[in-house]
Write a protein that holds these residues in place. Structure first.
Motif, PDB file in Angstrom:
ATOM      1  N   ARG A   1      40.654  72.983  83.935  1.00  0.00           N
ATOM      2  CA  ARG A   1      40.447  71.974  82.895  1.00  0.00           C
ATOM      3  C   ARG A   1      41.742  71.634  82.132  1.00  0.00           C
ATOM      4  N   ASP A   2      42.880  71.965  82.725  1.00  0.00           N
ATOM      5  CA  ASP A   2      44.149  71.639  82.074  1.00  0.00           C
ATOM      6  C   ASP A   2      44.296  70.116  81.930  1.00  0.00           C
ATOM      7  N   ASP A   3      45.050  69.708  80.911  1.00  0.00           N
ATOM      8  CA  ASP A   3      45.259  68.277  80.661  1.00  0.00           C
ATOM      9  C   ASP A   3      45.948  67.569  81.824  1.00  0.00           C
ATOM     10  N   ALA A   4      46.607  68.332  82.702  1.00  0.00           N
ATOM     11  CA  ALA A   4      47.271  67.731  83.864  1.00  0.00           C
ATOM     12  C   ALA A   4      46.276  67.176  84.872  1.00  0.00           C
ATOM     13  N   PHE A   5      44.995  67.583  84.732  1.00  0.00           N
ATOM     14  CA  PHE A   5      43.982  67.205  85.713  1.00  0.00           C
ATOM     15  C   PHE A   5      42.827  66.473  85.024  1.00  0.00           C
ATOM     16  N   PRO A   6      42.910  65.159  84.906  1.00  0.00           N
ATOM     17  CA  PRO A   6      41.875  64.394  84.192  1.00  0.00           C
ATOM     18  C   PRO A   6      40.474  64.549  84.785  1.00  0.00           C
ATOM     19  N   GLN A   7      40.388  64.825  86.091  1.00  0.00           N
ATOM     20  CA  GLN A   7      39.087  64.980  86.746  1.00  0.00           C
ATOM     21  C   GLN A   7      38.787  66.453  87.041  1.00  0.00           C
ATOM     22  N   ARG A   8      39.449  67.355  86.347  1.00  0.00           N
ATOM     23  CA  ARG A   8      39.416  68.787  86.661  1.00  0.00           C
ATOM     24  C   ARG A   8      40.022  69.026  88.052  1.00  0.00           C
ATOM     25  N   CYS A   9      40.196  70.286  88.437  1.00  0.00           N
ATOM     26  CA  CYS A   9      40.955  70.534  89.660  1.00  0.00           C
ATOM     27  C   CYS A   9      40.548  71.853  90.309  1.00  0.00           C
ATOM     28  N   ASN A  10      40.664  71.899  91.623  1.00  0.00           N
ATOM     29  CA  ASN A  10      40.552  73.146  92.374  1.00  0.00           C
ATOM     30  C   ASN A  10      41.909  73.845  92.318  1.00  0.00           C
ATOM     31  N   ILE A  11      41.888  75.154  92.100  1.00  0.00           N
ATOM     32  CA  ILE A  11      43.128  75.911  91.927  1.00  0.00           C
ATOM     33  C   ILE A  11      43.240  76.961  93.034  1.00  0.00           C
ATOM     34  N   GLU A  12      44.372  76.951  93.742  1.00  0.00           N
ATOM     35  CA  GLU A  12      44.633  77.947  94.780  1.00  0.00           C
ATOM     36  C   GLU A  12      45.811  78.832  94.376  1.00  0.00           C
ATOM     37  N   PHE A  13      45.649  80.149  94.551  1.00  0.00           N
ATOM     38  CA  PHE A  13      46.729  81.110  94.387  1.00  0.00           C
ATOM     39  C   PHE A  13      47.047  81.650  95.773  1.00  0.00           C
ATOM     40  N   ALA A  14      48.305  81.563  96.205  1.00  0.00           N
ATOM     41  CA  ALA A  14      48.656  81.913  97.585  1.00  0.00           C
ATOM     42  C   ALA A  14      49.899  82.796  97.626  1.00  0.00           C
ATOM     43  N   GLN A  15      49.869  83.751  98.548  1.00  0.00           N
ATOM     44  CA  GLN A  15      50.997  84.655  98.770  1.00  0.00           C
ATOM     45  C   GLN A  15      51.350  84.653 100.249  1.00  0.00           C
ATOM     46  N   LEU A  16      52.615  84.466 100.572  1.00  0.00           N
ATOM     47  CA  LEU A  16      53.070  84.553 101.958  1.00  0.00           C
ATOM     48  C   LEU A  16      53.054  86.025 102.375  1.00  0.00           C
TER      49      LEU A  16
END
Length: 280
Positions: free
Chosen positions: A186-201
């Motif tokens: 729900r950050d302001d950067a995402f007006p439509q909300r957003c899916n968040i991925e955390f990734a590690q190589l």
């Protein structure tokens, strides 16, 4: 029995949904049904509700998919659900084709079914079309602050028809997915909300990825999220174009094809159980 409908529970790499075939049963309020049925302990328990139906009259597709998240919001697309629909349609006898065009809110996706020796669908490859990295109405272009997240690098915006923000981290075990995912969605950067991925190589062309899905929270896998992660990894110079994405519920294989620019996602689809439930 007039107030009950038949449902099928399926999952793709642990991303589980309730599937209702609207060629047979209709649901007057799918958003309400998704909220009630998705509840663990009190309902069937799932990441949401998926409706299988006919495409719109002017569509070139064979069938359609509509997705409602566990909070009742409607999703644009789900890669894992599209694979499950391919298995459902073929094994339930609604099509004899191993190539199916599926209408979604983010365009028509082509499903290629891979059959095993028992004529069952072992896996499905989905043409997810081209990823978009340009700013759309989904993103403001301003990156959220990641300073409190251990080992996080600046994220990458990717749209797979739905919005994703992929954050590469040093050690995914250090990340509280629920804490940071809930805030970033729900950050302001995402007006439509957003899916968040955390990734590690974690190896050559291999990424360990965990997902906070918009409207559903932590899920065991996310097909569009896997595609977005692979795209971000290629852009960032971390991998080649064929990437193995290891999620909580299983592994998806992603290829960003250099010839046509499309993302191809391959992974499993499984039946869990079936039953009847009262319409809320």
């Amino acid at each position: 029995m007039a107030n009950t409908i038949h449902f099928t529970k399926m999952h793709g790499a642990g991303n589980d949904y309730i599937y209702v075939n609207t060629l047979i049963d209709m649901i007057p309020d799918p958003a309400k049904a998704s909220i009630e049925w998705s509840k663990p302990h009190f309902g069937i328990g799932s990441d949401g509700l998926v409706l299988i139906g006919r495409p719109s009259e002017d569509s070139v597709a064979d069938f359609s998919m509509h997705i409602y998240n566990a909070d009742g919001s409607e999703a644009m697309m789900c890669g894992n659900a599209s694979r499950c629909i391919g298995k459902y349609l073929y094994e339930k006898g609604f099509t004899k084709n191993t190539r199916i065009k599926l209408e979604t809110l983010s365009g028509v996706k082509v499903l290629n079914l891979h059959l095993n020796d028992e004529n069952k669908v072992g896996s499905v490859t989905v043409d997810m079309l081209e990823p978009m990295m340009t700013m759309t109405e989904q993103f403001t272009g301003k990156h959220p602050s990641l300073s409190s997240i251990p080992g996080a690098k600046e994220g990458v915006f990717v749209s797979m028809g739905n919005p994703h923000y992929v954050i590469f981290v040093d050690d995914i075990k250090d990340i509280d997915i629920a804490e940071y995912g809930k805030i970033l969605e729900r950050d302001d950067a995402f007006p439509q909300r957003c899916n968040i991925e955390f990734a590690q190589l974690v190896g050559k062309d291999k990424l360990r990825t965990r997902v906070w899905e918009r409207g559903s929270g932590i899920t065991w896998a996310c097909g569009t999220g896997a595609c977005a992660t692979a795209t971000a990894a290629v852009i960032s110079g971390l991998t080649d174009r064929k990437v193995e994405i290891i999620m909580d519920g299983g592994t998806l294989n992603i290829e960003w094809n250099e010839d046509d620019g499309h993302i191809y996602m391959t992974g499993p689809a499984e039946f869990v159980f079936e039953g009847e439930i009262q319409i809320p």
